[in-house]
Write a protein that holds these residues in place. Structure first.
Motif, mmCIF file in Angstrom:
data_model
loop_
_atom_site.group_PDB
_atom_site.id
_atom_site.type_symbol
_atom_site.label_atom_id
_atom_site.label_comp_id
_atom_site.label_asym_id
_atom_site.label_seq_id
_atom_site.Cartn_x
_atom_site.Cartn_y
_atom_site.Cartn_z
ATOM 1 N N LEU A 1 -7.206 -33.705 -10.629
ATOM 2 C CA LEU A 1 -8.591 -33.464 -11.021
ATOM 3 C C LEU A 1 -9.225 -32.486 -10.037
ATOM 4 N N SER B 1 -8.422 -34.481 -6.586
ATOM 5 C CA SER B 1 -7.933 -35.839 -6.397
ATOM 6 C C SER B 1 -6.826 -36.061 -7.420
ATOM 7 N N ARG C 1 -3.922 -38.641 -9.590
ATOM 8 C CA ARG C 1 -3.549 -39.927 -10.162
ATOM 9 C C ARG C 1 -2.107 -39.833 -10.656
ATOM 10 N N PRO D 1 -4.371 -43.739 -7.699
ATOM 11 C CA PRO D 1 -4.639 -44.173 -6.334
ATOM 12 C C PRO D 1 -4.200 -45.630 -6.106
ATOM 13 N N LYS D 2 -3.983 -45.963 -4.841
ATOM 14 C CA LYS D 2 -3.355 -47.246 -4.542
ATOM 15 C C LYS D 2 -4.168 -48.447 -4.996
ATOM 16 N N MET E 1 -10.022 -41.698 -17.383
ATOM 17 C CA MET E 1 -9.792 -41.836 -15.949
ATOM 18 C C MET E 1 -10.495 -40.735 -15.137
ATOM 19 N N GLY E 2 -11.673 -40.377 -15.546
ATOM 20 C CA GLY E 2 -12.434 -39.390 -14.781
ATOM 21 C C GLY E 2 -11.931 -37.970 -14.926
ATOM 22 N N ARG F 1 -15.326 -27.927 -14.128
ATOM 23 C CA ARG F 1 -14.259 -28.811 -13.657
ATOM 24 C C ARG F 1 -13.000 -28.596 -14.482
#
Lengths: 467, 269
Positions: free
Chosen positions: B60, B68, B70, B94-95, B137-138, B240
């Protein structure tokens, strides 16, 4: 602190002892570790009613080990947990949340070890969810690991789960220096058992879940064993007054229904309970509606409303006996997975209200921040001005000292003996006696259950690191 | 998180697109018939994939180029006897999301069924299926972008022929029938040789240009199924973008219905 029931060891030996190193090798060689650490800070709006501190910091460590072998038909998960609390020594505790081996066959699974199991549909309370004991010192919804053996069958008629629960675990409670506790501390180390209940009890549970139509899902469950929720009695020690938890057996039949259509969800949980003390029914009905892409943004909002009912009315041990829950969950759908949950619990009969606000957001990819605030909005009045006689009367007619646990005649004899030994003045002069009775009376006042937490409004901040 | 899954990445060559019938027939068609025929052929060419799995990386990017990531793993099973496909998607990073998993049963004649597993609560939640236009998921991909659309979910209109990166393409406009869709139309570039979606422009409800998708690095599997190893979705209104990379794609890995139950959802990794 925690303990392992003896059956823990039987179970673990049964799982591993019979097998040679050949069995253990893949378990130890092929696994991978992960985990998380949480730093928590709580600040209370008022000083503790019993001299507890206004703030507390706490550290939480949770490891996770996972191994897969035998072409992924076998897996093992290990999840140790430790919390260190600055103020409350009862909150400093350790637990094995999970130590579970799973073997997957064709349309069946066998799971053995320690784990947590969730049953249910509703949000504000979880009536049908009976397998695990609550880890109450750690949070409202945290659970202690339960040793069990579970056979799960996947069939055209749904999923059938059979559980053999090996040993019973006692609930954890905040200690003397902890907040969010009852006025009299619960003596968790001296829990008592009624009838055939006991720590080594072997209990049984069953659940069958299946879709009934495209929109409607159903689950039917049965539990027979030690009720995870205790009743309480007074220890009659006026120099160290405490509540004693009593555990007894129950048989529970549970029904779950969930109907989902478009943005609507209708949820139902109902239980029918038979036990030594008082048979009862309880149910929760919920309706949810979701608005997606609110005002053309990326935010989704789900509005939740639930009604909770319990046939025991105000004698129910919890405070959700005729309550309404209202909630709004905001999901931001952003790269940080931000969410906010606002909730209000309201008892229309007593007008008691609890409001809470929770939010969380990830940052720097491996960190997360969680914020929570909780406020008791309508508070009961602690009736500390009552005369000793009035207190005793209220206590004698309350349900706290349940007939099955402590005979009322015993209480009267006890107090008469006390007066004989020490003179009548003990009722008025003793430093412990009157305050202890007053706290007992507060506990017995079922219409003002929230008054117990009236000075416990708080905010909580947790920073979590994942590795 | 929810709704129409990811099969698209693994099973459909991106947005359920492809080509019309053979050229001779095309002469007698209206633009609407030709447009639909192109998508029917795309759908037909994806029949028979059986089962598959793969890893996904989603990157992203915001306007300032901060990124970031995923990671997910996905398994898919083709539906038999007229049933829809089944998909299992597991989040690896992410964790804090690790172990979160999503199970989808697609249906041709009604809304899909979808269940989400939350490992911290050990809870399986059924998810309502009316969410379409929201971001997944963004990312800049919405649920409907990646869901397994059916040919019947749209009406079509063939526009023209055009080249994309030197490849001859059909250009087709499609109009979603569902009022919950976030789009008024999608313009898709489908290559004439293999019926793969190479590019798509998305127009929002106000009919202004919202996003552009570009798919590249196509690989051929089982000598039949083309899969793009990289897709980029750029949002022109926010600046974006999201890059989606697929790796380790494997077909015929021996998955069965038993791998797509609520039990397997709970132990997915």
């Amino acid at each position: 602190m925690y303990w392992f029931p003896r059956s823990y060891f039987f179970l673990i030996s049964a799982l591993f002892a019979g097998q040679a190193y050949g069995f253990l090798a893949p378990l130890l060689d092929q696994g991978e570790w992960g985990g998380e650490t949480g730093f928590e800070f709580r600040y209370f709006d008022d000083p503790g009613e019993f001299g507890q501190e206004q703030y507390a910091t706490s550290l939480r460590f949770q490891g996770e080990y996972h191994a897969l072998w035998n072409e992924d038909q076998d897996s093992f998960t290990f999840l140790p947990f430790v919390r260190l609390d600055q103020q409350d020594e009862e909150r400093t505790h350790a637990d094995i949340r999970e130590a579970l081996w799973i073997h997957v066959g064709d349309s069946w699974e066998l799971r053995g070890g320690v784990t947590r199991v969730f049953w249910g549909r509703t949000e504000f309370n979880h009536l049908v969810d009976v397998i695990n004991q609550l880890d109450l010192v750690d949070g409202d919804e945290e659970k202690l690991g339960q040793p069990l053996l579970n056979l799960s069958l996947v069939h055209d008629w749904g999923i059938f789960d059979f559980y053999f629960l090996m040993g019973f675990r006692e609930r954890t409670f905040p200690g003397e220096d902890g907040r969010l506790r009852t006025p009299l501390v619960v003596d968790a180390d001296n829990a008592q058992y009624l009838g055939s209940a006991g720590k080594d009890s072997m209990d049984f549970a069953f659940r069958w879940q299946r879709p009934l139509t495209d929109e409607l899902e159903m689950a039917l469950s049965l539990f027979s064993g030690v009720d995870r929720e205790p009743t309480y009695s007074f220890n009659f020690n006026f120099s160290d007054p405490m509540l004693v938890p009593y555990y007894s057996n129950k048989t529970q039949v549970g029904l779950e229904l969930e109907y989902i259509y478009e943005g609507w969800a209708v949820k139902f949980e109902g239980i029918d309970v038979t036990n030594l003390i008082q048979d009862y029914n309880a149910a929760t009905l919920g309706v949810e509606y979701s608005f997606y892409s609110l005002f053309d943004s990326n935010v989704d909002m789900t509005f939740i409303t639930e009604y909770m009912w319990d046939s025991r009315d105000e004698t129910a041990p919890g405070f959700l006996e005729h309550d309404v829950g209202l909630g709004a969950r905001f999901t931001f759908n952003d790269e940080f997975d931000s969410t906010i949950l606002a909730g209000l619990l309201w008892d229309p009969e007593t007008d008691e209200k609890v409001a809470s606000l929770e939010g969380e957001r990830r940052f720097f990819s491996d960190f997360k921040v969680k914020l929570m605030a909780r406020v008791m909005m309508e508070r009961g009045q602690p009736q500390v001005d009552d005369s000793t006689i009035a207190i005793l009367n209220a206590l004698a007619s309350s349900n706290l000292l349940n007939d099955e646990i402590v005979d009322r005649a015993f209480i009267i004899d006890f107090i008469v003996d006390l007066i004989r030994e020490n003179g009548l003045s003990i009722l008025f002069e003793n430093e412990q006696f009157v305050p202890a009775l007053q706290q007992l009376q507060r506990l017995a006042n079922a219409n003002r259950k929230l008054s117990l937490l009236e000075s416990d409004d708080y905010i909580q901040l947790e920073l979590i690191y994942y590795y | 998180m929810n709704r129409k899954l990811y099969r698209a990445w693994l099973t459909l060559p991106a947005l359920a697109v492809t080509l019309g019938l053979a050229a001779p027939l095309a002469t007698a068609e209206t633009p609407e018939e030709k447009g639909r025929a192109i998508f029917e052929e795309a759908d037909r060419r994806n029949d028979g994939f059986g089962d598959n799995q793969g890893d996904m990386l989603m990157i992203l990017k915001n306007k300032r180029e901060n990124t970031s990531e995923r990671e997910m793993s996905v398994q898919g099973l083709e539906g038999k006897n007229g049933e829809g496909d089944k998909t299992m998607m597991v989040f690896l990073s992410p964790k804090d999301q690790k172990g979160t998993a999503l199970l989808t049963y697609q249906h041709k004649d009604r809304d899909d069924d979808q269940w989400l597993y939350l490992p911290a609560l050990k809870r399986v939640k059924k998810i309502a299926s009316s969410k379409k236009s929201g971001p997944f998921m963004g990312s800049e991909f919405s649920f409907e972008d990646i869901g397994g659309q059916q040919v019947d979910d749209y009406t079509y209109k063939y526009l023209r022929d055009e080249q994309v990166d030197g490849q001859d393409c059909f250009v087709v406009e499609s109009y979603p029938k569902d009022k919950n869709s976030g789009y008024t139309k999608v313009i898709t570039w489908v290559d004439k040789q293999h019926y793969r979606t190479l590019k798509a422009d998305f127009y929002d409800r106000k009919n202004s240009h919202l996003k552009t998708l570009v798919a590249k690095d196509f690989n051929l599997y089982l000598e039949k199924f083309w899969r793009p190893h990289e897709m980029e979705m750029v949002n022109h209104q926010t600046g974006r973008s999201t890059v989606l990379k697929q790796n380790n794609i494997k077909f015929n890995v021996g998955l069965s219905d038993d791998d797509f139950t609520q039990n397997s959802l709970k132990r997915a990794r």
